[in-house]
Design a protein around this motif. Structure first.
Motif, PDB file in Angstrom:
ATOM      1  N   ASP A 133      -7.974   4.441  -2.734  1.00 23.55           N
ATOM      2  CA  ASP A 133      -8.612   3.456  -2.042  1.00 23.55           C
ATOM      3  C   ASP A 133      -9.163   3.580  -0.868  1.00 23.55           C
ATOM      4  OD1 ASP A 133      -8.045   1.716  -4.083  1.00 23.55           O
ATOM      5  OD2 ASP A 133      -6.083   1.266  -3.133  1.00 23.55           O
TER       6      ASP A 133
ATOM      7  N   VAL B 198       0.779  -1.109   0.089  1.00 19.55           N
ATOM      8  CA  VAL B 198       0.153   0.089  -0.171  1.00 19.55           C
ATOM      9  C   VAL B 198       0.935   1.293  -0.111  1.00 19.55           C
ATOM     10  CG1 VAL B 198      -1.746   1.415   1.412  1.00 19.55           C
ATOM     11  CG2 VAL B 198      -1.964  -1.188   1.173  1.00 19.55           C
TER      12      VAL B 198
ATOM     13  N   LEU C  33      -3.225   4.020  -1.693  1.00 22.02           N
ATOM     14  CA  LEU C  33      -3.342   3.362  -3.029  1.00 22.02           C
ATOM     15  C   LEU C  33      -2.743   1.963  -2.814  1.00 22.02           C
ATOM     16  CD1 LEU C  33      -2.196   5.764  -5.656  1.00 22.02           C
ATOM     17  CD2 LEU C  33      -4.604   5.152  -5.386  1.00 22.02           C
TER      18      LEU C  33
END
Length: 136
Positions: free
Chosen positions: A112, A74, A133
Motif C-alpha cells: 500500500d 497496518v 500493508l
C-alpha cells in the motif's frame, strides 16, 4: 488462539549477512502472523519481506535486520542494512526472462505504501527500507 490484530506488536530479528537467513525471516513472519490472527496477509507479506531482505543481503555488506510491526491496522515490513546508499529503483522494467531486477517493482505494486530513510545503528550508517500493508 487469541486475535491480537487490534494490539501493537513488533518483532526485530538481527540476521547474518547470509542469503539463508532470508528463509528464517520468512518462516518467522508466517508464524508471527498466524499467532496474531493475520494469516490472511501472510502470502503477500512473505513476498514483500523476501524482496526487501534479499535486496539488503544481495546488494550490501555487513549486518542486516528484519522488522515486523503491527499498529493501527497496518503491517509494516522492513529491512535495515549497514549501507546508506538509497535503494535504486530500476530505470526500466526488467526483461521478463531476467531473474533479477524486479524487487522494488514488486514492492511498489503489492504494498500500500513503501519508502526508505537513513537510519544509523550501532555505528553503522545504514538505511531502513520498508513497506506497509493494510490488513482489511
Amino acid at each position: 488462539m487469541p486475535n491480537d490484530a487490534a494490539q501493537l506488536w513488533e518483532y526485530v530479528i538481527h540476521i547474518p549477512h547470509d542469503p539463508r537467513a532470508v528463509t528464517l525471516c520468512r518462516h518467522t513472519l508466517r508464524v508471527a502472523l498466524a499467532l496474531h490472527g493475520l494469516a490472511r496477509v501472510a502470502d503477500i507479506a512473505e513476498l514483500l519481506a523476501t524482496e526487501l531482505l534479499s535486496n539488503a543481503v544481495r546488494h550490501t555488506k555487513g549486518p542486516v535486520a528484519f522488522r515486523l510491526l503491527w499498529a493501527d491496522g497496518v503491517l509494516r515490513i522492513g529491512a535495515w542494512d549497514a549501507d546508506p546508499t538509497p535503494p535504486a529503483p530500476p530505470l526500466r522494467p526488467a526483461p521478463v526472462a531476467e531473474e533479477e531486477g524486479r524487487g522494488l517493482d514488486l514492492v511498489r505494486a503489492c504494498a500500500d505504501l513503501w519508502g526508505w530513510h537513513l537510519q544509523p545503528k550501532d555505528g553503522d550508517a545504514g538505511k531502513y527500507v520498508w513497506c506497509e500493508l493494510g490488513a482489511a
